[in-house]
Design a protein around this motif. Structure first.
Motif, PDB file in Angstrom:
ATOM      1  N   LEU A 180      61.444  20.732  -2.699  1.00  0.00           N
ATOM      2  CA  LEU A 180      62.429  19.675  -2.889  1.00  0.00           C
ATOM      3  C   LEU A 180      61.753  18.347  -3.204  1.00  0.00           C
ATOM      4  O   LEU A 180      62.188  17.610  -4.097  1.00  0.00           O
ATOM      5  N   ARG A 181      60.690  18.047  -2.500  1.00  0.00           N
ATOM      6  CA  ARG A 181      59.950  16.814  -2.759  1.00  0.00           C
ATOM      7  C   ARG A 181      59.430  16.762  -4.202  1.00  0.00           C
ATOM      8  O   ARG A 181      59.491  15.724  -4.865  1.00  0.00           O
ATOM      9  N   GLN A 182      58.907  17.886  -4.672  1.00  0.00           N
ATOM     10  CA  GLN A 182      58.384  17.928  -6.033  1.00  0.00           C
ATOM     11  C   GLN A 182      59.453  17.591  -7.055  1.00  0.00           C
ATOM     12  O   GLN A 182      59.205  16.897  -8.042  1.00  0.00           O
ATOM     13  N   LYS A 183      60.672  18.078  -6.824  1.00  0.00           N
ATOM     14  CA  LYS A 183      61.750  17.816  -7.776  1.00  0.00           C
ATOM     15  C   LYS A 183      62.298  16.400  -7.651  1.00  0.00           C
ATOM     16  O   LYS A 183      62.693  15.784  -8.644  1.00  0.00           O
ATOM     17  N   LEU A 184      62.322  15.869  -6.446  1.00  0.00           N
ATOM     18  CA  LEU A 184      62.809  14.507  -6.244  1.00  0.00           C
ATOM     19  C   LEU A 184      61.854  13.466  -6.813  1.00  0.00           C
ATOM     20  O   LEU A 184      62.261  12.352  -7.151  1.00  0.00           O
ATOM     21  N   THR A 185      60.579  13.808  -6.912  1.00  0.00           N
ATOM     22  CA  THR A 185      59.572  12.849  -7.391  1.00  0.00           C
ATOM     23  C   THR A 185      59.052  13.197  -8.781  1.00  0.00           C
ATOM     24  O   THR A 185      58.069  12.615  -9.235  1.00  0.00           O
ATOM     25  N   ALA A 186      59.716  14.132  -9.466  1.00  0.00           N
ATOM     26  CA  ALA A 186      59.215  14.624 -10.757  1.00  0.00           C
ATOM     27  C   ALA A 186      59.089  13.521 -11.794  1.00  0.00           C
ATOM     28  O   ALA A 186      58.207  13.568 -12.659  1.00  0.00           O
ATOM     29  N   ASN A 187      59.949  12.502 -11.732  1.00  0.00           N
ATOM     30  CA  ASN A 187      59.914  11.422 -12.727  1.00  0.00           C
ATOM     31  C   ASN A 187      59.151  10.196 -12.241  1.00  0.00           C
ATOM     32  O   ASN A 187      59.352   9.087 -12.746  1.00  0.00           O
ATOM     33  N   GLY A 188      58.291  10.401 -11.261  1.00  0.00           N
ATOM     34  CA  GLY A 188      57.467   9.304 -10.767  1.00  0.00           C
ATOM     35  C   GLY A 188      58.095   8.491  -9.662  1.00  0.00           C
ATOM     36  O   GLY A 188      57.517   7.483  -9.232  1.00  0.00           O
ATOM     37  N   ALA A 189      59.274   8.896  -9.183  1.00  0.00           N
ATOM     38  CA  ALA A 189      59.925   8.171  -8.091  1.00  0.00           C
ATOM     39  C   ALA A 189      59.176   8.409  -6.783  1.00  0.00           C
ATOM     40  O   ALA A 189      58.417   9.367  -6.641  1.00  0.00           O
ATOM     41  N   ASP A 190      59.388   7.518  -5.829  1.00  0.00           N
ATOM     42  CA  ASP A 190      58.726   7.655  -4.544  1.00  0.00           C
ATOM     43  C   ASP A 190      59.319   8.819  -3.768  1.00  0.00           C
ATOM     44  O   ASP A 190      60.452   9.241  -4.009  1.00  0.00           O
ATOM     45  N   ASP A 191      58.551   9.335  -2.824  1.00  0.00           N
ATOM     46  CA  ASP A 191      59.006  10.438  -1.978  1.00  0.00           C
ATOM     47  C   ASP A 191      59.934   9.883  -0.902  1.00  0.00           C
ATOM     48  O   ASP A 191      59.515   9.092  -0.062  1.00  0.00           O
ATOM     49  N   PRO A 192      61.224  10.306  -0.907  1.00  0.00           N
ATOM     50  CA  PRO A 192      62.176   9.740   0.061  1.00  0.00           C
ATOM     51  C   PRO A 192      62.184  10.455   1.405  1.00  0.00           C
ATOM     52  O   PRO A 192      62.899  10.049   2.316  1.00  0.00           O
ATOM     53  N   ILE A 193      61.410  11.542   1.538  1.00  0.00           N
ATOM     54  CA  ILE A 193      61.423  12.341   2.760  1.00  0.00           C
ATOM     55  C   ILE A 193      60.192  12.005   3.606  1.00  0.00           C
ATOM     56  O   ILE A 193      59.059  12.074   3.120  1.00  0.00           O
ATOM     57  N   THR A 194      60.426  11.659   4.836  1.00  0.00           N
ATOM     58  CA  THR A 194      59.340  11.342   5.764  1.00  0.00           C
ATOM     59  C   THR A 194      59.110  12.526   6.689  1.00  0.00           C
ATOM     60  O   THR A 194      60.049  13.080   7.249  1.00  0.00           O
ATOM     61  N   THR A 195      57.843  12.910   6.848  1.00  0.00           N
ATOM     62  CA  THR A 195      57.491  13.975   7.788  1.00  0.00           C
ATOM     63  C   THR A 195      57.283  13.383   9.175  1.00  0.00           C
ATOM     64  O   THR A 195      56.478  12.453   9.342  1.00  0.00           O
ATOM     65  N   MET A 196      58.013  13.885  10.142  1.00  0.00           N
ATOM     66  CA  MET A 196      57.838  13.477  11.531  1.00  0.00           C
ATOM     67  C   MET A 196      56.976  14.554  12.177  1.00  0.00           C
ATOM     68  O   MET A 196      57.473  15.616  12.561  1.00  0.00           O
ATOM     69  N   ARG A 197      55.706  14.297  12.242  1.00  0.00           N
ATOM     70  CA  ARG A 197      54.725  15.321  12.632  1.00  0.00           C
ATOM     71  C   ARG A 197      55.075  15.957  13.977  1.00  0.00           C
ATOM     72  O   ARG A 197      55.322  15.287  14.969  1.00  0.00           O
ATOM     73  N   GLY A 198      55.123  17.311  13.952  1.00  0.00           N
ATOM     74  CA  GLY A 198      55.427  18.063  15.148  1.00  0.00           C
ATOM     75  C   GLY A 198      56.899  18.118  15.494  1.00  0.00           C
ATOM     76  O   GLY A 198      57.270  18.758  16.476  1.00  0.00           O
ATOM     77  N   VAL A 199      57.735  17.450  14.695  1.00  0.00           N
ATOM     78  CA  VAL A 199      59.172  17.400  15.009  1.00  0.00           C
ATOM     79  C   VAL A 199      59.992  17.955  13.853  1.00  0.00           C
ATOM     80  O   VAL A 199      60.712  18.941  14.001  1.00  0.00           O
TER      81      VAL A 199
ATOM     82  N   TYR B 295      61.781  16.417   9.803  1.00  0.00           N
ATOM     83  CA  TYR B 295      61.786  15.563   8.638  1.00  0.00           C
ATOM     84  C   TYR B 295      62.958  14.585   8.710  1.00  0.00           C
ATOM     85  O   TYR B 295      63.944  14.814   9.408  1.00  0.00           O
ATOM     86  N   MET B 296      62.826  13.496   7.923  1.00  0.00           N
ATOM     87  CA  MET B 296      63.897  12.506   7.847  1.00  0.00           C
ATOM     88  C   MET B 296      63.975  11.985   6.415  1.00  0.00           C
ATOM     89  O   MET B 296      62.948  11.672   5.800  1.00  0.00           O
ATOM     90  N   LEU B 297      65.200  11.920   5.885  1.00  0.00           N
ATOM     91  CA  LEU B 297      65.431  11.271   4.597  1.00  0.00           C
ATOM     92  C   LEU B 297      65.719   9.812   4.857  1.00  0.00           C
ATOM     93  O   LEU B 297      66.636   9.472   5.612  1.00  0.00           O
ATOM     94  N   ARG B 298      64.962   8.937   4.210  1.00  0.00           N
ATOM     95  CA  ARG B 298      65.195   7.516   4.398  1.00  0.00           C
ATOM     96  C   ARG B 298      66.520   7.121   3.774  1.00  0.00           C
ATOM     97  O   ARG B 298      66.831   7.492   2.638  1.00  0.00           O
ATOM     98  N   GLY B 299      67.329   6.385   4.498  1.00  0.00           N
ATOM     99  CA  GLY B 299      68.640   6.006   4.023  1.00  0.00           C
ATOM    100  C   GLY B 299      68.608   4.813   3.084  1.00  0.00           C
ATOM    101  O   GLY B 299      67.606   4.178   2.882  1.00  0.00           O
TER     102      GLY B 299
END
Length: 232
Positions: free
Chosen positions: A207-226, A228-232
């Protein structure tokens, strides 16, 4: 539905094809990898059921070739090999689903409907042009319309398979909140337990690869050990 069944065990292939035809599907059988690619080049199919171990060209290689050529044919990998790492390898190669033999025909038919439904997006304009439906979900520059199986970022359509779209919709619904892997497994895959594979991580990576395919920033944050979160 027109289905290409790629299976080198002829008796098994004929039996499965007969059962799928009884479910009103049109089934073509290919007995090896090269025959499968020839069928895809020659005819149009709604979906492919693909064995992993095949003569001439194995299932993983077929998937990689299809996806490298930007073919979006929905593929269910059907294999006797069901180790966690093998499932992940199949999904990472581009399979929309991975099913371990033996499987009930009714379940396989339901999975076919699910992967095909995720690709049948109506033609039309982008979200900003008023094409999005009443169930539209928004978070930042991401828009998802689950009922139409469509998604956009910055008004550009994103080509997602069924499970990727369901995953993105769950992130958008809960933008700004942390979703654990167990929560995603239950809400997206419908399991009430967390599997021992890194299935969620595989799909988040895709999903990240497709969301950033056009050079956009990665909107998904990894919460290590927990999770993921999509930034609002």
């Amino acid at each position: 539905m027109t289905v290409l069944l790629v299976e080198d065990d002829a008796p098994f292939a004929e039996a499965l094809a007969a059962e799928l035809r009884a479910c009103n599907h049109q089934v073509t059988i290919a007995g090896d990898g090269r025959a499968a690619l020839a069928c895809v080049d020659r005819d149009r199919f709604d979906a492919m059921i693909l064995d992993r171990m095949l003569p001439r060209l194995d299932g993983i290689s077929i998937l990689e070739r299809l996806r490298a050529d930007d073919r979006t044919l929905p593929v269910i990998m059907l294999s006797a090999r069901g180790a966690p790492g093998e499932k992940v390898e199949g999904l990472e190669a581009g399979a929309d689903d991975y099913v371990v033999k033996p499987v009930a025909t009714a379940e396989l038919a339901a999975r076919l409907q699910a992967v095909v439904r995720g690709r049948r997006w109506p033609a039309g304009g982008g979200a900003a042009g008023g094409a999005a439906s009443a169930d539209t979900l928004r978070a930042g520059d991401i828009v998802v319309s689950p009922s139409r199986f469509r998604a956009w970022r910055n008004d550009e359509p994103i080509d997602l398979v069924n499970l990727e779209l369901k995953l993105l919709a769950e992130f958008v619904r809960n933008a700004g909140s942390v979703l654990t892997r167990a929560m995603l497994i239950e809400r997206v895959w419908g399991y009430d337990f967390e599997p021992t594979t890194n299935l969620v991580d595989v799909y988040v990576r895709r999903l990240r690869q497709k969301l950033t395919a056009n050079g956009a920033d990665d909107p998904i944050t990894t919460m290590r050990g927990v999770g993921y979160m999509l930034r609002g």
